[in-house]
Design an enzyme around this catalytic site. Structure first.
Site, PDB file in Angstrom:
ATOM      1  CG  ASP A 213      50.812  36.311  34.647  1.00  0.00           C
ATOM      2  OD1 ASP A 213      51.817  36.525  35.328  1.00  0.00           O
ATOM      3  OD2 ASP A 213      50.500  36.985  33.655  1.00  0.00           O
ATOM      4  CD  GLU A 255      35.495  18.509  38.432  1.00  0.00           C
ATOM      5  OE1 GLU A 255      36.141  17.678  37.754  1.00  0.00           O
ATOM      6  OE2 GLU A 255      34.761  19.388  37.927  1.00  0.00           O
TER       7      GLU A 255
END
Ligand code: GLC
Length: 535
Positions: A213, A255
């Protein structure tokens, strides 16, 4: 170019995905209390699977006083009880994945709720405390500190309210949005650490992506100088320090094979593209396409600029017609001014719903034919118009902070109609929805539209199902008369959109795959109609 291997295709899903935005509060009300919830979403997963979407983006579902529809987060690791529980969210993520649908959560790094433990601790600890260093607390100007520390404008369009609030102890704190949304200090290492932990928390729970956001607002000039005196570099928009933040976020996402989509409203395409460099965000929303008027030349220019700005960084474009912040597409396209601009929103702007719907159908086929990812906002597939909410019922702070001059964003957030014959159009059973539904809402209900071969829902289902026919290839413009957009993609599928007043002949083709409306008696494409063709 060889075909991508299945593993690679799977990992690159986001490059061409159709992503459906769920505004939880207004999607489906499972417990009948008038507010949408996760139970409601879970019962509607088969609907979303049938629509054929690849992923769901959930606007914030965390613990929140809902002063800004959940963009005021009090705790990222708790689901707001109005929506459900963390265990339910985990089930929802897993159930969706079983249907082949990935989940994207929404993180709001610029600010937290004033009810967040950090802010409460900062208030309690008082001026000069380390707790206040996590935010932007300053003394005021003027002889007694009675004036705000600087001249920054509110980030809510139409609002003339200050971005500083003074506390009884004399300190002021910064909030680019409402006073209930204090801005975090991104120069503080604890703020960075906490957000990387939040990302891990959600990636560990199986989410495939994160929407960021207000992604270009986080970093502030440490001196918080007046904007008028120091316009460049801007003291709080698009500062260079941000890229370091997103590079470290990217390492976390990698990851987990997670992906980012940034909410980056920037007029300069070059500056925008910097967020999409290979070690930063994977994608960002394309607001130039969303804001573009219904005009062939302007749309073509927006498409070309978008593709050109993404090419050097190797990021896919995104195509967005609407979201929870902007006017619904069928209403916007039915107005005299078909562009979107926060500044020109007003109560009572006339709109022709028939014209707007015809254009929105054509725009759906246009955006779903373009190379990149497409975002659909809940209710767009039903052709919902913008609702006029009675003034006394509006909850959006954009309306409240403009002192009632800006209609705000609740008109595009009205609870969805699921069943024409049920109370509240099937949104929930017991209590009136949190925002009133217009009287004609049952007309748009899912159960009516799925039986109707000419409905907006049927068009979206067919288009999403056929979209893979366009393949992964680039876009090539085809010669076309003025006011007509025509392009092909590598796999020999064409898209033609006629925005001109006269019907257009179709290019040579072997089959009409899909049309947003019927062709005329001579097989030509009428105004405001789009067609997908096999060459
Ligand atoms: C983003 C959201 C909007 C929210 C604002 C503040 O623009 O999309 O709904 O009000 O950020 O968090």
């Amino acid at each position: 170019m060889g075909q991508p291997t299945p593993a690679r295709k799977d990992r690159d899903w986001w490059r061409s995905a159709v992503i459906y935005q769920v505004y939880v509060r207004s999607f489906a009300d499972g417990d009948g209390d008038g507010t949408g919830d996760l139970a409601g979403v879970r019962t509607r997963l088969p609907y979303l699977a049938e629509l054929g979407v690849d992923a769901l983006w959930f606007t914030p579902w965390y613990l929140s006083p809902l002063k800004d529809g959940g963009y005021d987060v009090a705790d990222y690791r708790t689901i707001d009880p109005a929506f459900g529980t963390l265990a339910e969210a985990e089930k929802l993520i897993a159930e969706a994945r079983e249907l082949g649908i990935r989940t994207i959560v929404d993180i709001v790094p610029n600010h937290v709720s004033d009810q967040h433990p950090w802010f409460r601790a900062a208030l309690a600890a008082g001026p000069g405390s380390p707790e206040r260093e996590l935010f932007h607390f300053r003394r005021g100007r003027g002889a007694r500190g009675e004036l705000p520390p600087n001249d920054w404008p509110s980030q809510f369009a139409g609002s003339t309210e200050p971005v500083w609030t003074r506390l009884p102890d004399g300190d002021w704190y910064l909030h680019l949005f409402t006073p209930e949304q204090p801005d975090l200090n991104w120069a503080h290492p604890a703020v960075r650490q906490e957000h990387e932990d939040i990302l891990r928390f959600w990636f560990e729970r199986g989410v495939a992506g994160v929407r960021i956001d207000s992604a270009a607002l986080l970093a502030k000039d440490p001196d918080l100088p007046d904007l008028a005196a120091h316009p460049r570099p801007h003291p709080f928009v698009d500062r260079d320090e941000l890229h370091d933040v997103y590079r470290s976020w990217r390492r976390v996402a990698d990851e987990y094979d997670g992906v980012f989509v940034g909410e980056v409203w920037l007029p300069d395409p070059g500056r925008f593209a910097r967020y999409l460099r290979p070690d930063e965000l994977h994608t960002a929303f394309n607001f130039s396409f969303l804001s573009c008027p219904w005009d062939a030349a302007r749309l073509r220019e927006a498409i070309d600029t978008t593709l050109a700005e993404h090419a050097p960084v190797g990021a896919p474009a995104t195509w967005v017609l609407c979201n929870h912040d902007v006017t619904r597409t069928v209403t916007r396209y039915g107005r005299e001014d078909t562009a979107f601009d926060f500044a020109t929103k007003a109560f009572g702007t006339p709109a022709d719903p028939v014209l707007g719907t015809r254009r929105a159908r054509a725009a759906a086929l246009l955006s779903l034919a373009l190379p990149g990812a497409v975002y659909l906002y809940q209710g767009e597939e039903l052709g919902l118009p913008e609702a006029e909410i009675p003034a006394g019922r509006i909850q959006d702070p954009m309306y409240l902070r403009s002192r009632g001059t800006d209609p705000g964003r609740d008109g595009c957030r009205v609870p969805l109609p699921w069943a024409a014959g049920l109370p509240y159009a099937g949104f929930g059973s017991r209590k009136e929805p949190w925002l009133p539904q217009p009287p004609d809402w049952p007309m748009y209900a899912v159960d009516r539209q799925q039986r109707d071969p000419h409905s907006m829902l049927t068009l979206y289902r067919r288009a999403v199902a056929l979209r893979p026919e366009f393949g992964e290839g680039p876009l090539t413009w085809l010669p076309a008369p003025e006011g007509v957009l025509a392009f092909s993609r590598a796999d020999g599928v064409l898209c033609v959109v006629n925005l001109a007043p006269t019907p257009a002949g179709l290019p040579a083709h072997s089959r009409l795959l899909l049309g947003s409306g019927p062709l005329d008696e001579s097989g030509r494409l009428p105004q405001d109609t789009a067609a997908w063709l096999r060459a």
